[in-house]
Design a protein around this motif. Structure first.
Motif, PDB file in Angstrom:
ATOM      1  N   LEU A 297      57.891 -23.876 -48.318  1.00 31.46           N
ATOM      2  CA  LEU A 297      56.468 -23.489 -48.160  1.00 31.46           C
ATOM      3  C   LEU A 297      55.829 -24.408 -47.196  1.00 31.46           C
ATOM      4  N   ILE A 298      55.863 -25.697 -47.466  1.00 38.03           N
ATOM      5  CA  ILE A 298      55.430 -26.639 -46.498  1.00 38.03           C
ATOM      6  C   ILE A 298      56.086 -26.761 -45.083  1.00 38.03           C
ATOM      7  N   MET A 299      57.333 -26.488 -45.200  1.00 37.91           N
ATOM      8  CA  MET A 299      57.862 -26.567 -43.917  1.00 37.91           C
ATOM      9  C   MET A 299      57.499 -25.236 -42.932  1.00 37.91           C
ATOM     10  N   ALA A 300      57.265 -24.249 -43.589  1.00 38.39           N
ATOM     11  CA  ALA A 300      56.697 -23.013 -42.985  1.00 38.39           C
ATOM     12  C   ALA A 300      55.439 -23.197 -42.534  1.00 38.39           C
ATOM     13  N   VAL A 301      54.650 -23.713 -43.076  1.00 38.90           N
ATOM     14  CA  VAL A 301      53.136 -23.858 -42.722  1.00 38.90           C
ATOM     15  C   VAL A 301      53.031 -24.966 -41.809  1.00 38.90           C
ATOM     16  N   VAL A 302      53.767 -26.039 -41.684  1.00 41.91           N
ATOM     17  CA  VAL A 302      53.901 -26.873 -40.921  1.00 41.91           C
ATOM     18  C   VAL A 302      54.415 -26.721 -39.544  1.00 41.91           C
ATOM     19  N   ALA A 303      55.553 -26.069 -39.583  1.00 43.46           N
ATOM     20  CA  ALA A 303      55.933 -25.388 -38.395  1.00 43.46           C
ATOM     21  C   ALA A 303      55.264 -24.555 -37.683  1.00 43.46           C
ATOM     22  N   HIS A 304      54.599 -23.603 -38.506  1.00 45.23           N
ATOM     23  CA  HIS A 304      53.595 -22.707 -37.877  1.00 45.23           C
ATOM     24  C   HIS A 304      52.315 -23.405 -37.262  1.00 45.23           C
ATOM     25  N   ARG A 305      51.832 -24.614 -37.750  1.00 47.27           N
ATOM     26  CA  ARG A 305      50.865 -25.211 -37.246  1.00 47.27           C
ATOM     27  C   ARG A 305      51.224 -25.964 -36.111  1.00 47.27           C
ATOM     28  N   ILE A 306      52.268 -26.631 -36.087  1.00 45.26           N
ATOM     29  CA  ILE A 306      52.635 -27.347 -34.909  1.00 45.26           C
ATOM     30  C   ILE A 306      53.198 -26.570 -33.671  1.00 45.26           C
ATOM     31  N   THR A 307      53.592 -25.581 -34.126  1.00 42.48           N
ATOM     32  CA  THR A 307      54.354 -24.678 -32.841  1.00 42.48           C
ATOM     33  C   THR A 307      53.168 -23.571 -32.423  1.00 42.48           C
ATOM     34  N   ALA A 308      52.358 -23.373 -33.488  1.00 48.55           N
ATOM     35  CA  ALA A 308      51.323 -22.130 -33.080  1.00 48.55           C
ATOM     36  C   ALA A 308      52.066 -21.014 -33.073  1.00 48.55           C
ATOM     37  N   ARG A 309      53.237 -20.905 -33.786  1.00 46.95           N
ATOM     38  CA  ARG A 309      54.151 -19.596 -33.825  1.00 46.95           C
ATOM     39  C   ARG A 309      54.261 -19.410 -35.218  1.00 46.95           C
ATOM     40  N   ALA A 310      53.840 -18.417 -35.607  1.00 51.76           N
ATOM     41  CA  ALA A 310      54.140 -18.059 -37.206  1.00 51.76           C
ATOM     42  C   ALA A 310      55.334 -17.847 -37.626  1.00 51.76           C
ATOM     43  N   TRP A 311      56.309 -17.032 -36.664  1.00 48.70           N
ATOM     44  CA  TRP A 311      57.619 -17.091 -37.225  1.00 48.70           C
ATOM     45  C   TRP A 311      58.705 -18.397 -37.179  1.00 48.70           C
ATOM     46  N   ALA A 312      57.913 -19.076 -36.425  1.00 52.72           N
ATOM     47  CA  ALA A 312      58.829 -20.581 -36.416  1.00 52.72           C
ATOM     48  C   ALA A 312      58.881 -21.077 -37.748  1.00 52.72           C
ATOM     49  N   GLY A 313      57.879 -20.628 -38.900  1.00 48.89           N
ATOM     50  CA  GLY A 313      57.866 -21.219 -40.095  1.00 48.89           C
ATOM     51  C   GLY A 313      58.796 -20.842 -40.953  1.00 48.89           C
ATOM     52  N   PRO A 314      59.143 -19.566 -41.052  1.00 46.54           N
ATOM     53  CA  PRO A 314      60.390 -19.119 -41.966  1.00 46.54           C
ATOM     54  C   PRO A 314      61.498 -19.626 -41.284  1.00 46.54           C
ATOM     55  N   LEU A 315      61.831 -19.596 -39.785  1.00 48.40           N
ATOM     56  CA  LEU A 315      62.938 -20.071 -39.365  1.00 48.40           C
ATOM     57  C   LEU A 315      63.269 -21.446 -39.520  1.00 48.40           C
ATOM     58  N   ALA A 316      62.247 -22.196 -39.184  1.00 51.78           N
ATOM     59  CA  ALA A 316      62.437 -23.835 -39.525  1.00 51.78           C
ATOM     60  C   ALA A 316      62.689 -24.003 -41.018  1.00 51.78           C
ATOM     61  N   ALA A 317      62.058 -23.063 -42.197  1.00 51.26           N
ATOM     62  CA  ALA A 317      62.735 -23.482 -43.344  1.00 51.26           C
ATOM     63  C   ALA A 317      64.069 -22.889 -43.628  1.00 51.26           C
ATOM     64  N   LEU A 318      64.519 -21.868 -42.879  1.00 50.85           N
ATOM     65  CA  LEU A 318      65.733 -21.444 -43.273  1.00 50.85           C
ATOM     66  C   LEU A 318      66.718 -22.121 -42.580  1.00 50.85           C
ATOM     67  N   LEU A 319      66.536 -23.038 -41.469  1.00 48.67           N
ATOM     68  CA  LEU A 319      67.351 -24.009 -40.681  1.00 48.67           C
ATOM     69  C   LEU A 319      67.348 -25.285 -41.651  1.00 48.67           C
ATOM     70  N   LEU A 320      66.451 -25.721 -42.391  1.00 46.19           N
ATOM     71  CA  LEU A 320      66.546 -27.006 -42.989  1.00 46.19           C
ATOM     72  C   LEU A 320      67.226 -26.531 -44.159  1.00 46.19           C
ATOM     73  N   PHE A 321      66.947 -25.651 -44.919  1.00 44.47           N
ATOM     74  CA  PHE A 321      67.385 -25.285 -46.199  1.00 44.47           C
ATOM     75  C   PHE A 321      68.690 -24.633 -46.262  1.00 44.47           C
ATOM     76  N   ALA A 322      69.071 -23.787 -45.140  1.00 45.47           N
ATOM     77  CA  ALA A 322      70.316 -22.823 -45.259  1.00 45.47           C
ATOM     78  C   ALA A 322      71.271 -23.205 -44.494  1.00 45.47           C
ATOM     79  N   VAL A 323      71.230 -23.884 -43.364  1.00 43.10           N
ATOM     80  CA  VAL A 323      72.227 -24.390 -42.438  1.00 43.10           C
ATOM     81  C   VAL A 323      72.647 -25.870 -42.746  1.00 43.10           C
ATOM     82  N   GLY A 324      73.720 -26.307 -43.060  1.00 50.84           N
ATOM     83  CA  GLY A 324      74.179 -27.544 -43.447  1.00 50.84           C
ATOM     84  C   GLY A 324      75.110 -27.974 -42.430  1.00 50.84           C
ATOM     85  N   GLU A 325      75.929 -29.090 -43.085  1.00 51.11           N
ATOM     86  CA  GLU A 325      76.678 -29.599 -41.988  1.00 51.11           C
ATOM     87  C   GLU A 325      77.751 -28.857 -41.425  1.00 51.11           C
TER      88      GLU A 325
END
Length: 806
Positions: A264-292
């Protein structure tokens, strides 16, 4: 994909007052109320669904419904409510309810640390449940603060955005259930129960935090703990406020809850920084679902090529990382908001940004930085590196000192100094500045050497493998940096600087724990990556059918990569080992070959398909400017299989990080917990990691016994000492598993109490060292028959015996 807030997933609240529905009246009032209730139902359904999914998984993992209810109460009353009120008072104008609650929860974690210190120092643990009144009462009584109970002016996210975020939270919950919740019991059920090796240690620190400020080493009573222990203060408060047993908090509740908060905090921070709402879920997905990216299955410990693996340790086996992530992400959001003051072009790209935090940004930065400092020691150095790069970039561009950046840097540096001096006592935990010390083993030359050109190629290949390993999820940043030709906003320089600082620290500082610098850079990097991906997606201007095809293609490609890795990666690794070097598979770089070969094959395939796409686009105009987004999407999916493969491996391959935790030991320790005072000291003959029919031979060769202090919640005179800071510092940051105890006289006294007891030995233990119970672990060694005559036997289950001193 449009870029204004309304089109990308946010819409202004409606009604007579901002954020409040218009009052009903006349004949249509009932219909309006019904419509409002129906709308509220659909708006909150994604959040409720994610919560109920997690509850169902917890129940399936034998978590008691009462514990789930108490934890829900604790989170709402002890964290979210006070934190949200304070956050609302600090930020200038509201943006979304989700933002208030996410930042509010993180703010609540910071406030909780202060409450914990006061309560434990004052001996007021029994009234810990009332601490939120310190915040709630002023906000209820002071007229200027009352408005923060019901702020108006929220923008509402679209249902698609909300469901996307709920899906990411649900994905993490399902993953944890598979690899953690369903794998380890809350308490041992038989003599063959298994547990991740560090869990008793983390449990003992949480128990210690219920009684000590600052914490001490529970396995060596009174030994200071120079460690990032804020996580365990939080666990202690969960117990004291929610009245939930610590093993339940550790094995069931904390990790999925903090993963959800991180999403949740990743989604709202990415939305706030990029001014793009869909950057939020995408950033969260990249952080938590894409590994090494390793291209290896199964990925056992021996193939953890570059330190801590992102998937596992982001998930559950590092409680400090799970706790620290939301704090760090919130810090990223606060600092990036502050950088909007520094010559930023603002909305120059045509986007509609969230309202700034205002002057409260410095207070928020101070709060998040202070909590982050001793939540995970690797976080603030990475943030400071990012700020240094941003400050230098602004200085070069404007030729003026960016005092806002200087101020933010001073705040974070102050928090780092506080942790270094007051919490860590300047302890380095054995980390040393040795350039490339963590990776140079992979390019080590054979005895007869290598040609200079070949050796140079090996070095380059090793560094390339390192960047592929953790950085694959950051590919989205490439089009952002390429298109802007490095003419970046201060916030972008901040993110980019941190992305560089994390891996750079790992390459400069030798030691396994240095890998956490790389992981700490990931929240910064995924914001840049999501930002660049969204811009590339917007430029592609795909029609609705094209968007659907891209999503389906990404899912199909991920499934294909999972199947190929699962089915053929072992064969690939064997083939490469047999056909490279001297053909024996003993070259130091052999573990890196699968990832390098797969990446090379992907690059060649991408080049060929890209050329074909370019040729086809000359005839079909609809293909133009759209090949890049397809290539970028495919590249990001390369790291996606790691989550699924890790889940498969947890069921198919026993992970050597788990160890036997017999029920006889747990039951004995829990008996002591119920029949002793928190201040009582224990003594034991158990010092080894594991006595499973002498798995490691008749002699103990790993002094990591932590079960007694963990499950009894009491300090032990001498249990296992491998994790004591003084020992790790002498072992180059590694676990000092075979080093003897540093106080030979005290150790001999401890052992004599079990194997050669005398009235004088037991008197010295009881009067001089405040030992109340002697705990015999009979697999470590049977006690002397004389002990029964000198101490009172109070518990015996055949494997573990307890004697009381008086």
């Amino acid at each position: 994909m449009q870029t204004n807030s309304t089109a990308t997933g946010s819409a202004p609240a409606t009604g007579g007052r901002p954020g409040v529905p218009a009052p009903s009246g006349g004949p249509s009032g009932g219909a309006a109320d019904a419509g409002s209730r129906a709308h509220a139902f659909w708006r909150f359904l994604p959040a409720v669904s994610a919560y109920l999914l997690l509850v169902g998984l917890l129940l399936a993992a034998d978590t008691k419904a009462g514990d789930i209810a108490r934890y829900t109460f604790y989170a709402a009353w002890g964290v979210v409510l006070p934190g949200t009120l304070v956050f609302r008072a600090l930020r200038r104008r509201p943006h979304t309810l989700m933002e208030d609650l996410a930042f509010g929860a993180v703010t609540g974690l910071v406030l909780e640390l202060g409450a914990w210190a006061v309560l434990v120092r004052s001996g007021l643990q029994s009234v810990a449940v009332a601490w939120p009144l310190v915040v709630v009462v002023p906000f209820a009584l002071v007229p200027g603060l009352r408005r923060h109970w019901r702020p108006g002016g929220y923008r509402r996210p679209s249902l698609a955005w909300s469901w996307s975020l709920a899906a990411v939270v649900g994905l993490t919950s399902l993953y944890y259930f598979q690899v953690f919740l369903s794998k380890f019991p809350v308490l041992a059920v038989d003599e063959q129960s298994r547990l991740f090796g560090d869990m008793p240690y983390m449990l003992s620190l949480a128990a210690n935090a219920k009684q000590h400020v600052p914490l001490t080493v529970p396995q060596v009573a009174g030994e200071p703990l120079h460690y990032h222990w804020f996580t365990f203060s939080h666990m202690a408060m969960t117990d004291m406020v929610g009245h939930i047993d610590l093993p339940v908090v550790e094995t069931r509740l904390l990790v999925p809850a903090f993963a959800a908060l991180g999403v949740l905090i990743m989604a709202v921070v990415a939305h706030r920084i990029t001014a793009r709402a869909w950057a939020g879920p995408l950033a969260a997905l990249l952080l938590f679902a894409v590994g090494e990216f390793t291209a290896i299955y199964p990925n056992n410990v021996v193939t953890w090529t570059f330190g801590a693996p992102a998937v596992r340790l982001m998930s559950w086996s590092s409680m400090s990382l799970a706790y620290s992530q939301p704090l760090l992400i919130a810090l990223v959001g606060a600092v990036a908001d502050g950088l909007r003051r520094v010559g930023s072009p603002g909305d120059a790209d045509g986007t509609s940004r969230a309202p700034g935090f205002g002057r409260g940004v410095f207070v928020l930065t101070a709060l998040f930085a202070t909590a982050s400092s001793a939540a995970k020691a690797s976080t603030l150095p990475v943030a400071l590196g990012g700020l240094a790069v941003a400050g230098l970039a602004v200085l070069i561009r404007t030729r003026r000192i960016p005092w806002t950046i200087v101020g933010l840097g001073a705040v974070i540096a102050g928090a780092q100094l506080f942790a270094t001096a007051a919490i860590f006592d300047f302890e380095s935990y054995g980390l040393e500045v040795i350039p490339f010390g963590n990776v140079q083993k992979y390019w080590a030359e054979p005895l007869d050497g290598r040609p200079v050109l070949l050796q140079s190629g090996v070095v380059v290949a090793v560094l390339l493998a390192f960047f592929l390993n953790h950085q694959i999820k950051l590919l989205g940043a490439v089009p952002l940096l390429w298109r802007r030709r490095l003419r970046l906003e201060p916030a972008q320089w901040f993110l980019l600087g941190a992305v560089v600082a994390g891996p750079a620290a790992y390459l400069m500082v030798n030691g396994y724990n240095a890998s956490y610098f790389t992981i700490s850079a990931m929240p910064f990097g995924v914001v840049l990556s999501a930002w660049g991906y969204c811009e590339a997606f917007e430029r592609a201007a795909l029609p609705r059918a094209g968007k659907a095809a891209l999503a389906v293609g990404a899912a199909a490609l991920t499934g294909l990569f999972i199947w190929l890795s699962y089915r053929y990666s072992a064969d690939l690794a064997t083939f490469l080992a047999e056909h490279t070097g001297d053909g024996t598979g003993t070259e130091p770089y052999t573990p890196l070959l699968p990832a390098l070969s797969v990446a090379a094959a992907f690059a060649v395939l991408a080049g060929v398909l890209g050329l074909l796409w370019w040729l086809c686009s000359r005839a079909a105009r609809g293909l133009r400017r759209r090949g890049g987004i397809i290539l970028l999407t495919a590249g990001l999916t390369l790291g996606a299989p790691s989550l699924a493969l890790d889940a498969l491996q947890s069921q198919e391959v026993p992970w050597e990080g788990s160890w036997v935790m017999p029920a006889s030991q747990v039951n004995a320790a829990r008996w002591i917990r119920s029949h002793s005072a928190p201040s009582d000291i224990l003594a034991t003959n158990s010092h080894c990691w594991e006595y499973n029919d002498y798995l490691y031979g008749p002699e103990c060769d790993n002094y990591r016994s932590q079960w007694l202090s963990g499950y009894s919640e009491r300090s032990v005179l001498i249990e296992g000492w491998a994790y004591a800071p003084r020992m790790i510092a002498t072992a180059g940051g590694a676990t000092a598993s075979v080093a003897p105890f540093w106080d030979t006289e005290l150790f001999n006294l401890n052992e004599a109490a079990f194997y050669a007891p005398t009235p004088d030995v037991l008197r010295r233990l009881h009067h001089d060292h405040k030992v109340r119970y002697l705990v015999v672990q009979r697999k470590a060694g049977a006690e002397s028959p004389q002990l029964r005559n000198l101490a009172k036997p109070v518990y015996d289950n055949g494997r573990v015996a307890v004697y009381e001193l008086s």
